[in-house]
Design a protein around this motif. Structure first.
Motif, PDB file in Angstrom:
ATOM      1  N   PRO A 169     -16.448   8.338  14.292  1.00 33.39           N
ATOM      2  CA  PRO A 169     -17.682   7.542  14.404  1.00 33.39           C
ATOM      3  C   PRO A 169     -17.813   6.549  13.244  1.00 33.39           C
ATOM      4  CG  PRO A 169     -18.145   9.889  14.695  1.00 33.39           C
ATOM      5  CD  PRO A 169     -16.709   9.790  14.291  1.00 33.39           C
ATOM      6  N   PHE A 170     -17.077   6.800  12.127  1.00 31.92           N
ATOM      7  CA  PHE A 170     -17.127   5.876  10.991  1.00 31.92           C
ATOM      8  C   PHE A 170     -15.865   5.017  10.921  1.00 31.92           C
ATOM      9  CE2 PHE A 170     -16.374  10.323   9.911  1.00 31.92           C
ATOM     10  CZ  PHE A 170     -15.116  10.310   9.332  1.00 31.92           C
ATOM     11  N   GLY A 171     -15.184   4.841  12.064  1.00 31.14           N
ATOM     12  CA  GLY A 171     -14.057   3.906  12.137  1.00 31.14           C
ATOM     13  C   GLY A 171     -12.709   4.609  12.265  1.00 31.14           C
ATOM     14  N   TRP A 172     -11.633   3.776  12.418  1.00 34.72           N
ATOM     15  CA  TRP A 172     -10.277   4.322  12.507  1.00 34.72           C
ATOM     16  C   TRP A 172      -9.868   4.812  11.127  1.00 34.72           C
ATOM     17  CZ3 TRP A 172      -7.399   5.097  16.832  1.00 34.72           C
ATOM     18  CH2 TRP A 172      -7.785   4.431  17.995  1.00 34.72           C
ATOM     19  N   LYS A 173      -9.483   6.073  11.030  1.00 26.95           N
ATOM     20  CA  LYS A 173      -9.131   6.641   9.723  1.00 26.95           C
ATOM     21  C   LYS A 173      -7.899   7.523   9.846  1.00 26.95           C
ATOM     22  CE  LYS A 173     -12.834   5.308   7.425  1.00 26.95           C
ATOM     23  NZ  LYS A 173     -12.743   4.119   6.658  1.00 26.95           N
ATOM     24  N   GLU A 174      -7.237   7.715   8.692  1.00 28.67           N
ATOM     25  CA  GLU A 174      -6.011   8.518   8.645  1.00 28.67           C
ATOM     26  C   GLU A 174      -6.273   9.988   8.952  1.00 28.67           C
ATOM     27  OE1 GLU A 174      -4.039   8.388   4.824  1.00 28.67           O
ATOM     28  OE2 GLU A 174      -2.922  10.228   5.259  1.00 28.67           O
ATOM     29  N   LEU A 175      -5.416  10.511   9.823  1.00 27.94           N
ATOM     30  CA  LEU A 175      -5.471  11.925  10.172  1.00 27.94           C
ATOM     31  C   LEU A 175      -4.250  12.629   9.575  1.00 27.94           C
ATOM     32  CD1 LEU A 175      -6.746  14.118  11.963  1.00 27.94           C
ATOM     33  CD2 LEU A 175      -5.652  13.049  13.926  1.00 27.94           C
ATOM     34  N   GLU A 176      -3.132  11.944   9.599  1.00 25.42           N
ATOM     35  CA  GLU A 176      -1.872  12.515   9.096  1.00 25.42           C
ATOM     36  C   GLU A 176      -0.991  11.399   8.559  1.00 25.42           C
ATOM     37  OE1 GLU A 176       0.130  15.320  11.585  1.00 25.42           O
ATOM     38  OE2 GLU A 176       2.114  14.813  10.818  1.00 25.42           O
ATOM     39  N   GLU A 189       0.808  -1.227   0.000  1.00 26.92           N
ATOM     40  CA  GLU A 189       0.000   0.000   0.000  1.00 26.92           C
ATOM     41  C   GLU A 189       0.840   1.276   0.000  1.00 26.92           C
ATOM     42  OE1 GLU A 189      -2.835  -0.027   3.213  1.00 26.92           O
ATOM     43  OE2 GLU A 189      -3.618  -1.972   2.554  1.00 26.92           O
ATOM     44  N   LEU A 190       2.176   1.123  -0.083  1.00 18.48           N
ATOM     45  CA  LEU A 190       3.021   2.319  -0.014  1.00 18.48           C
ATOM     46  C   LEU A 190       2.786   3.200  -1.237  1.00 18.48           C
ATOM     47  CD1 LEU A 190       6.438   0.898   1.266  1.00 18.48           C
ATOM     48  CD2 LEU A 190       4.853   2.398   2.495  1.00 18.48           C
ATOM     49  N   ALA A 191       2.754   4.538  -1.015  1.00 19.66           N
ATOM     50  CA  ALA A 191       2.614   5.466  -2.143  1.00 19.66           C
ATOM     51  C   ALA A 191       3.845   5.327  -3.034  1.00 19.66           C
ATOM     52  CB  ALA A 191       2.493   6.894  -1.615  1.00 19.66           C
ATOM     53  N   HIS A 192       3.726   5.852  -4.281  1.00 18.97           N
ATOM     54  CA  HIS A 192       4.799   5.592  -5.245  1.00 18.97           C
ATOM     55  C   HIS A 192       6.144   6.182  -4.821  1.00 18.97           C
ATOM     56  CE1 HIS A 192       2.944   9.427  -6.694  1.00 18.97           C
ATOM     57  NE2 HIS A 192       4.181   9.756  -6.925  1.00 18.97           N
ATOM     58  N   TYR A 193       6.139   7.127  -3.872  1.00 23.73           N
ATOM     59  CA  TYR A 193       7.385   7.787  -3.481  1.00 23.73           C
ATOM     60  C   TYR A 193       7.953   7.254  -2.173  1.00 23.73           C
ATOM     61  CZ  TYR A 193       3.616  10.217  -1.031  1.00 23.73           C
ATOM     62  OH  TYR A 193       2.494  10.483  -0.296  1.00 23.73           O
ATOM     63  N   ALA A 194       7.239   6.357  -1.483  1.00 18.97           N
ATOM     64  CA  ALA A 194       7.609   6.072  -0.088  1.00 18.97           C
ATOM     65  C   ALA A 194       8.339   4.745   0.101  1.00 18.97           C
ATOM     66  CB  ALA A 194       6.365   6.102   0.783  1.00 18.97           C
ATOM     67  N   LYS A 195       9.315   4.775   1.037  1.00 21.08           N
ATOM     68  CA  LYS A 195      10.026   3.545   1.421  1.00 21.08           C
ATOM     69  C   LYS A 195       9.373   2.955   2.672  1.00 21.08           C
ATOM     70  CE  LYS A 195      14.486   2.806   3.704  1.00 21.08           C
ATOM     71  NZ  LYS A 195      15.778   3.434   3.970  1.00 21.08           N
ATOM     72  N   ASP A 196       8.891   3.838   3.528  1.00 17.96           N
ATOM     73  CA  ASP A 196       8.240   3.407   4.762  1.00 17.96           C
ATOM     74  C   ASP A 196       7.233   4.504   5.121  1.00 17.96           C
ATOM     75  OD1 ASP A 196       7.635   1.996   7.016  1.00 17.96           O
ATOM     76  OD2 ASP A 196       9.542   2.359   8.064  1.00 17.96           O
ATOM     77  N   ALA A 197       6.068   4.119   5.638  1.00 19.09           N
ATOM     78  CA  ALA A 197       5.059   5.151   5.898  1.00 19.09           C
ATOM     79  C   ALA A 197       4.150   4.739   7.044  1.00 19.09           C
ATOM     80  CB  ALA A 197       4.221   5.388   4.650  1.00 19.09           C
ATOM     81  N   TYR A 198       3.783   5.730   7.829  1.00 18.99           N
ATOM     82  CA  TYR A 198       2.849   5.536   8.941  1.00 18.99           C
ATOM     83  C   TYR A 198       1.710   6.536   8.803  1.00 18.99           C
ATOM     84  CZ  TYR A 198       6.295   2.681  11.287  1.00 18.99           C
ATOM     85  OH  TYR A 198       7.181   1.680  11.601  1.00 18.99           O
ATOM     86  N   ASP A 199       0.544   6.139   9.262  1.00 20.90           N
ATOM     87  CA  ASP A 199      -0.551   7.092   9.408  1.00 20.90           C
ATOM     88  C   ASP A 199      -0.788   7.293  10.893  1.00 20.90           C
ATOM     89  OD1 ASP A 199      -1.010   7.181   6.725  1.00 20.90           O
ATOM     90  OD2 ASP A 199      -2.652   5.712   6.756  1.00 20.90           O
TER      91      ASP A 199
END
Ligand code: GAP
Length: 431
Positions: free
Chosen positions: A252-259, A236-246
């Motif tokens: 209320p609609f679940g765990w979702k990315e903030l940053e 699922e890594l973006a095309h530019y990323a070696k390692d990534a965290y959200d």
């Protein structure tokens, strides 16, 4: 809960649907008087923490429109796509991942088209002629403005690696499935910081930024148990990323990315160097090494942070058998810091309350309200997240004191008008 929040936002003047009198424009939102204060407070807090309180990050404000070659070099023209599928039965159009097991999420039909790649960048034309050579893009991230200005910033700011460049600005994505109020929209604002480091130290800096950014959300007043870090699996890594965290929040609609916190390696500077024919390497005068810095990026959405603050702050409580809705926003970001109320509209109390209002106004945002019962005025400010209510009553005429009501505890105390500004400022700054 989301519907309740959307209606509170409209009622209190936080957020309205764009072009509402024409029926609205899907996924576009306007910020009203309280919304714009909240948004500015969030941006100011980010800017202060990320630039003014540090000596290793400087600011930038790049144009939204950039040379179209930027987006070729960055990989966005080729790879910033989502798979799009259409349902042949009901005509619904969704992102490929939303049609789980090949079924339309709306009608359940299996008659769906094969996925087509859809580029998320908005296109427009520069100048009067709408031709291929005049195409420019509305930036889908602010980051590229930082990369192409790497040398411009490095030289006059006299920075040495490791250092960062921060920027706040609008970004645009032609999202296939926007939604959840201001969570995913087509026009939004980002607060991004690109931190340039020596290759080999990137893993360590990624860890430091994960911790720093998580701590920032706690300082913003969010409940820590609703925050977590999620590592992107390799596929699922973006095309530019070696390692990534959200950094994720439990909405209320679940765990979702903030940053997003990404190790972008030397991908961006190398690509821009090659495409622009410019040397974007860095010379380390102390070690004599020359290298292309690696980049650790922290990328937050302003609108998404604002939504998170509202969701996190929203409470329904029972007070003496009645429902009270209160936004327990951190005083630092609350749009109005104090409400000022004359208890009654006579006996000179409104004039005195106006004097208190003008005493506070140069130091903080204030809302003056003399209409309705005092209880209703408190409730309105509770819904707006205003931390303090200041009431002028007959005792004020006698001894120059007012009552200060605390939004969260509802406790009231009497304070001399002369001491009021300093007291509120102390409370607002948390001391
Ligand atoms: N420069 C890296 C980048 O843009 P991203 O994970 O695609 O990374 C970063 O976006 C942040 O921007 C997200 O975590 C989110 O807060 C915000 N964001 C992205 N797309 C958004 C959208 N369509 N609507 C609102 N916010 C969005």
């Amino acid at each position: 809960m989301m519907d309740t929040l959307v209606s509170l936002c409209k009622r209190r003047g936080f957020i309205f649907q764009s072009s509402e009198i024409y029926g609205g424009l899907n996924s576009c939102w306007d910020y009203g008087p309280l919304g714009v204060e909240l948004k500015n407070n969030i941006k100011r807090f980010w800017w202060r923490s990320m630039t003014q309180l540090r000596d290793d990050i400087v600011g930038l404000d790049a144009a939204i429109l950039m040379h179209p070659a930027v987006w070729v070099a960055s990989g966005h023209v080729e790879q910033f796509t989502d798979p799009l599928v259409d349902c042949r039965s009901c005509g619904t159009r969704v992102r490929g991942d939303e049609a789980a097991e090949g079924k339309c999420p709306r009608c359940g039909s299996r008659e769906i088209t094969a996925p087509r790649q859809f580029n998320l960048m908005f296109k427009t034309f520069m100048g009067p002629v709408e031709e291929e050579g005049a195409i420019v893009y509305l930036r889908p991230e602010t980051a590229q403005g930082i990369y192409v200005n790497f040398l411009n910033v490095l030289t006059p700011s006299r920075r040495k690696v490791p250092f960062g460049i921060a920027q706040i600005g609008k970004a645009f994505r032609n999202e296939i499935s926007p939604g959840n109020f201001i969570f995913r929209t087509r026009e939004f604002e980002q607060m991004e910081m690109q931190f340039f480091v020596r290759p080999g130290t990137d893993g360590e800096w990624l860890e430091r930024w994960k911790a720093e950014r998580l701590a920032w959300y706690a300082e913003l007043g969010l409940r820590p148990e609703r925050l977590r870090l999620h590592r992107h699996p390799n596929k699922e890594l973006a095309h530019y990323a070696k390692d990534a965290y959200d950094i994720e929040y439990e909405f209320p609609f679940g765990w979702k990315e903030l940053e997003g916190i990404h190790n972008r390696t030397d991908y961006d500077l190398s690509r821009h160097g090659r495409h622009a024919g410019k040397d974007l390497s860095y010379f380390d005068g102390e070690t004599g090494e020359r290298y292309i810095p690696f980049i650790i990026e922290t990328s937050a959405g302003v609108d998404r942070t604002l939504l998170t603050c509202l969701v996190d702050a929203y409470r329904e409580e029972e007070v003496r058998g009645e429902k009270r809705v209160v936004l327990r926003l951190h005083p630092r970001i609350a749009p109005m810091k104090a409400g000022v109320f004359p208890l009654v509209k006579r006996d000179g109390l409104p004039e005195l309350a106006r004097r208190v209002e003008h005493l506070l106004r140069p130091r903080m945002t204030v809302f003056y309200d003399e209409s309705g019962s005092i209880g209703r005025r408190y409730r309105r400010q509770d819904e707006a997240g205003t931390p303090f209510g200041v009431t002028v009553d007959s005792q004020t005429l006698a001894d120059g004191t007012v009552t200060v009501r605390d939004r969260d505890t509802m406790a009231q105390e009497r304070v001399k008008i002369d001491d009021l500004p300093a007291l509120l400022e102390r409370r607002l700054s948390g001391s």
